[in-house]
Design an enzyme around this catalytic site. Structure first.
Site, PDB file in Angstrom:
ATOM      1  N   ASP A 109       0.781  -1.230   0.000  1.00  0.00           N
ATOM      2  CA  ASP A 109       0.000   0.000   0.000  1.00  0.00           C
ATOM      3  C   ASP A 109       0.814   1.281   0.000  1.00  0.00           C
ATOM      4  O   ASP A 109       0.258   2.380   0.101  1.00  0.00           O
ATOM      5  CB  ASP A 109      -0.976  -0.006   1.184  1.00  0.00           C
ATOM      6  CG  ASP A 109      -2.129  -0.963   0.933  1.00  0.00           C
ATOM      7  OD1 ASP A 109      -2.651  -0.970  -0.192  1.00  0.00           O
ATOM      8  OD2 ASP A 109      -2.502  -1.710   1.852  1.00  0.00           O
ATOM      9  N   ASP A 175      -7.375  -4.141  -5.094  1.00  0.00           N
ATOM     10  CA  ASP A 175      -6.971  -2.823  -4.586  1.00  0.00           C
ATOM     11  C   ASP A 175      -5.563  -2.441  -5.078  1.00  0.00           C
ATOM     12  O   ASP A 175      -5.235  -1.263  -5.225  1.00  0.00           O
ATOM     13  CB  ASP A 175      -6.944  -2.799  -3.047  1.00  0.00           C
ATOM     14  CG  ASP A 175      -8.027  -3.621  -2.391  1.00  0.00           C
ATOM     15  OD1 ASP A 175      -8.439  -4.639  -2.980  1.00  0.00           O
ATOM     16  OD2 ASP A 175      -8.443  -3.290  -1.275  1.00  0.00           O
TER      17      ASP A 175
HETATM   18  N1  GLY Z   1      -7.423  -1.543   0.518  1.00  0.00           N
HETATM   19  C1  GLY Z   1      -8.334  -1.946   1.495  1.00  0.00           C
HETATM   20  C2  GLY Z   1      -9.749  -1.558   1.274  1.00  0.00           C
HETATM   21  O1  GLY Z   1     -10.174  -1.156   0.222  1.00  0.00           O
HETATM   22  O2  GLY Z   1     -10.489  -1.687   2.220  1.00  0.00           O
END
Ligand code: GLY
Length: 402
Positions: A109, A175
């Protein structure tokens, strides 16, 4: 109060000019986030607000949390949207508090964290040090590239972690598409095509494995590290493995639209449109276009909505509208944004922990953050407002550099 021109010529008498809904939305967001900034500044610390805890207090995160870039990014967008110069040093301070994040290699992330904070900061302040942070962060992200699957590994699978308990080896979540923006930017900033190639490899394999024939996507694909084959098609935050978790669909629409921006490869645009069409034509899409947290959740219509999915989709659609004219993407995005800007989703000043939007969902399977404000709902809402205003100023395409 503004000076208005009336029919027949300008009068020097000031007249009250009706604000548009988007101007009003910016004003509301500004007033609300300023209250949070005042709270942070009064604390004497650098705090990074994420959501509301069950006890009603604001939860503040550290730099390694995947959501740490959204509040600094929101302050950058507010600075841009309002021209309030007092926000500039604050945006810089909140961004620079994340410096250490450039070395994160234990999750994927870093793209969200660094691009939303330093990426916007570089765009708006041109500080050369920010460029170095972006490139360093992209290098850190590339350490997670796995040759055989051809993807970036999203989560580590260690010891007795919940990921290990699921039996995964190399989990990749939809994601992760959002983290590719950092890589594309890093190639533009450095001239080193390695980052671009990693991003394209990840986008291509994800497109092949993560989507169903109807255009919807799985949340998690687990790959074999040794031979690259798919081991599982699962969910972590959705209702079931085969369901359509709404934020996952939103990340896919946004992620492939963004990939088209950097590559001009039509297949990415087509994927974004296909996933958007799946959501648009979904029989359970509510009238106000703010999706249920999962479009296959069992108790619809008595299931929580997810404003974060709506704001991510709206922001993506403003960009998509500059690439394709087969549908009124901009009008659809406006409809989402008008819903989000209504009292159904916008908090009253000083309420909602001083977050802008109400009614988002973190993860129902983890019994975490259900029907709460989330800082990424606010971030993409502000980004969508900024994109809308750019379009109104002259239809500037995001592929044209600012
Ligand atoms: N990246 C985690 C979410 O979308 O909750």
């Amino acid at each position: 109060m503004a000076v208005a021109c009336t029919i027949g010529g300008c009068t020097d008498k000031p007249e009250r000019v009706e604000k548009t809904w988007s101007e009003q939305s910016v004003e509301n967001a500004y007033n609300q986030i300023k209250l949070e900034i005042d709270t942070i500044e009064a604390s004497g610390k650098i705090l990074n607000p994420v959501t509301l805890k069950k006890n009603g207090e604001v939860y503040y995160c550290g730099y390694a949390d995947w959501r740490s870039g959204f509040f600094p990014g929101s302050v950058w967008y507010l600075y841009e949207l309002t021209g309030d110069n007092t926000l500039l040093p604050l945006a810089q301070k909140y961004t620079e508090a994340l410096d250490e994040a450039k070395n994160l290699t234990w999750h994927h992330d870093i793209g969200f964290i660094i691009n939303c904070s330093y990426g916007n900061g570089l765009r708006l302040s041109g500080k050369t040090g920010y460029k170095d942070v972006m490139i360093e962060a992209a290098k850190s992200l590339c350490t997670r590239f796995r040759e055989k699957p051809g993807t970036i590994q999203s989560w580590n699978v260690t010891g007795n972690s919940w990921q290990a308990q699921r039996g995964w080896e190399c989990p990749v979540i939809i994601d992760n598409m959002m983290n590719l923006e950092l890589l594309f930017e890093a190639t533009e900033l450095s001239g080193d095509s390695t980052f671009y190639k990693v991003a394209v490899s990840h986008a291509d394999r994800t497109m092949k494995e993560q989507f169903r024939p109807d255009g919807s996507c799985y949340h998690v694909i687990d790959y074999s590290i040794s031979d690259g084959s798919v081991r599982h098609r699962h969910t972590a935050q959705g209702y079931s493995h085969e369901s359509a978790w709404s934020r996952g669909q939103a990340w896919a629409i946004y992620g492939y639209t963004m990939c088209y921006r950097y590559t001009a490869d039509k297949k990415y645009l087509e994927q974004a449109i296909k996933t958007f069409n799946f959501m648009k034509d979904h029989p359970r899409m509510p009238e106000d276009l703010v999706p249920y947290w999962d479009m296959d959740a069992p108790n619809i219509p008595n299931e929580p909505r997810d404003a974060s999915s709506a704001s991510v989709i709206a922001s993506a659609l403003y960009e998509l509208s500059t690439y394709d004219n087969q549908f009124d993407y901009r009008g659809y995005a406006d409809k989402i944004m008008k819903s989000l800007s209504s009292e159904n989703y916008t908090a009253k000043l000083g309420e909602n922990g001083r977050f802008v939007l109400i009614h988002s969902v973190g993860s129902i399977p983890h019994n975490s953050e259900i029907d709460v404000p989330l800082n990424y709902a606010d971030y993409y809402y502000l980004e969508a407002l900024k994109r809308k205003m750019d379009l109104e100023k002259g239809g500037k395409s995001l592929s044209e550099k600012e």
